[in-house]
Design an enzyme around this catalytic site. Structure first.
Site, PDB file in Angstrom:
ATOM      1  N   HIS A  87       0.812  -1.220   0.000  1.00 21.00           N
ATOM      2  CA  HIS A  87       0.000   0.000   0.000  1.00 21.00           C
ATOM      3  C   HIS A  87       0.846   1.270   0.000  1.00 21.00           C
ATOM      4  O   HIS A  87       0.329   2.359  -0.260  1.00 21.00           O
ATOM      5  CB  HIS A  87      -0.980  -0.002   1.179  1.00 21.00           C
ATOM      6  N   ASP A  96       0.088  -7.486   1.157  1.00 17.87           N
ATOM      7  CA  ASP A  96       0.541  -6.126   1.475  1.00 17.87           C
ATOM      8  C   ASP A  96       2.056  -6.032   1.531  1.00 17.87           C
ATOM      9  O   ASP A  96       2.623  -5.396   2.421  1.00 17.87           O
ATOM     10  CB  ASP A  96      -0.069  -5.633   2.782  1.00 17.87           C
ATOM     11  N   SER A 116       4.792   2.277   8.095  1.00 17.15           N
ATOM     12  CA  SER A 116       4.411   1.188   7.196  1.00 17.15           C
ATOM     13  C   SER A 116       5.593   0.763   6.336  1.00 17.15           C
ATOM     14  O   SER A 116       6.229   1.586   5.679  1.00 17.15           O
ATOM     15  CB  SER A 116       3.254   1.634   6.296  1.00 17.15           C
TER      16      SER A 116
END
Length: 358
Positions: free
Chosen positions: A105, A135, A211
């Site tokens: 993402h 992901d 992230s």
């Protein structure tokens, strides 16, 4: 006994105790000073051990952590000019020749990617592969001789184990948070809609810019890829296990994408009792416990039930969810396969026809 209780005790003593001589008073004072000193020394040594573990882990991994800046298309302006929106996250170098692991993402549908290394060098990067279902993504910079992070084994993690999350939230390099593994075997729905199994839950605080950054153990080995946090909650953060990331990265490097077969179960890794392992002469001492079976799925049609433990697929031993994903990525869709499961203490052979994952 708290301080209030101590005060109550002394206030209740007879008045004549207040007339003790000075030498006795000095003795009490020395004793009262000596006890906190020993206690504080013990606390300091414990704090130093904890600090050494965290700083040692950070020292090993931080040279490999990078900032990733992404430019994505954002439609057109009123004048017809193309517009871009900027985003970003973190990542870490896992090979010396410039391969970087991050979240899907973070780089999905990026038109332009720029990477900033720990020493401040900034350079363009290209996307090698992107897997929204897990992901995870791999990008590359054309820069040899980089410091690669050491990869650990997420299957060896234990609840309560110390872990450190390192990332680049909001552009602040090497932001570090420490915590413990709160739970293992969690399921997390990726933004593509697919469930990611065997996810690590930790209370090491994450911010949006974390992230793609590494989750490391006290020895500085990467055991997970930080991926998500539950915003309304306190201390509920998630990371993709590094064993899953190793497999996904190898397939992205080989094919640019992941070809998956689908059987329609949610599962987690569990140990199998030693007596059962010996009785059936199983290759592994663990398997994939079926938590739920989707309606109208290959698993449902094959007769798989909640609570079954998958121990083999097409004669390939299944030690857990990572093995199950790995085998499903290799077998052919539409062909009948043999699925070996444990139902209570009974060993069953089921026939299943995997489908192409959507």
């Amino acid at each position: 006994m708290n301080l209030g209780e101590v005060g109550d005790v002394f206030s209740a003593l007879p008045v004549h105790l207040a007339s003790v001589n000075q030498s006795e008073a000095n003795g009490w004072e020395k004793e009262s000073q000596a006890a906190p000193s020993a206690s504080s020394t013990a606390d300091d040594s414990l704090l130093d051990a904890y600090s050494r573990a965290v700083t040692g882990a950070v020292g090993h991994v931080s040279p490999s952590v990078v900032n990733i800046e992404v430019h994505q298309a954002a439609g057109r302006s009123r004048s017809g000019e193309p517009r871009e929106r900027r985003g970003g996250g973190s990542g870490f170098v896992f090979t010396p020749d410039g391969l970087i692991l991050t979240n899907s993402h973070v780089v999905h549908e990026a038109r332009r990617i720029e990477v900033t290394l720990m020493d401040g060098r900034r350079m363009p990067a290209t996307a090698i592969g992107d897997d929204p279902a897990s992901d995870l993504a791999v990008v590359r910079v054309d820069e040899p001789g980089l410091t690669a992070a050491a990869l650990g084994d997420s299957q060896q993690l234990r609840v309560g184990q110390l872990v450190v999350a390192i990332g680049n939230p909001y552009g602040f390099q090497s932001t570090v948070t420490a915590g413990v593994v709160s739970a293992l075997g969690r399921s997390l729905r990726s933004y593509s809609g697919r469930l990611i199994d065997d996810v690590i839950q930790t209370d090491a605080a994450l911010n949006p810019g974390n992230s793609g950054g590494p989750l490391v153990d006290s020895a500085g080995r990467v055991v997970g890829v930080n991926t998500a946090t539950i915003l309304p909650a306190q201390g509920i953060c998630f990371a993709i296990g590094i064993n899953t990331a190793k497999f996904v990265a190898s397939r992205l490097l080989r094919d640019g994408r992941i070809h998956r077969s689908y059987i329609g179960v949610s599962a987690q890794t569990v140990p199998v009792h030693r007596r059962v392992v010996r009785f059936y002469d199983l290759a592994k001492e663990s398997g994939a416990l079926v938590l739920s079976v989707e309606d109208n799925s290959p698993a449902k049609r094959a007769g798989l039930r909640d609570g079954d433990v998958i121990v083999a697929l097409e004669s390939h031993p299944i030690a857990g969810v990572d093995d199950l994903h790995r085998v499903l990525a290799d077998i052919r869709t539409g062909a009948t396969c043999s699925l070996t499961v444990l139902r209570y203490t009974e060993k069953l052979e089921l026939k299943i026809v995997p489908e192409e994952a959507k």
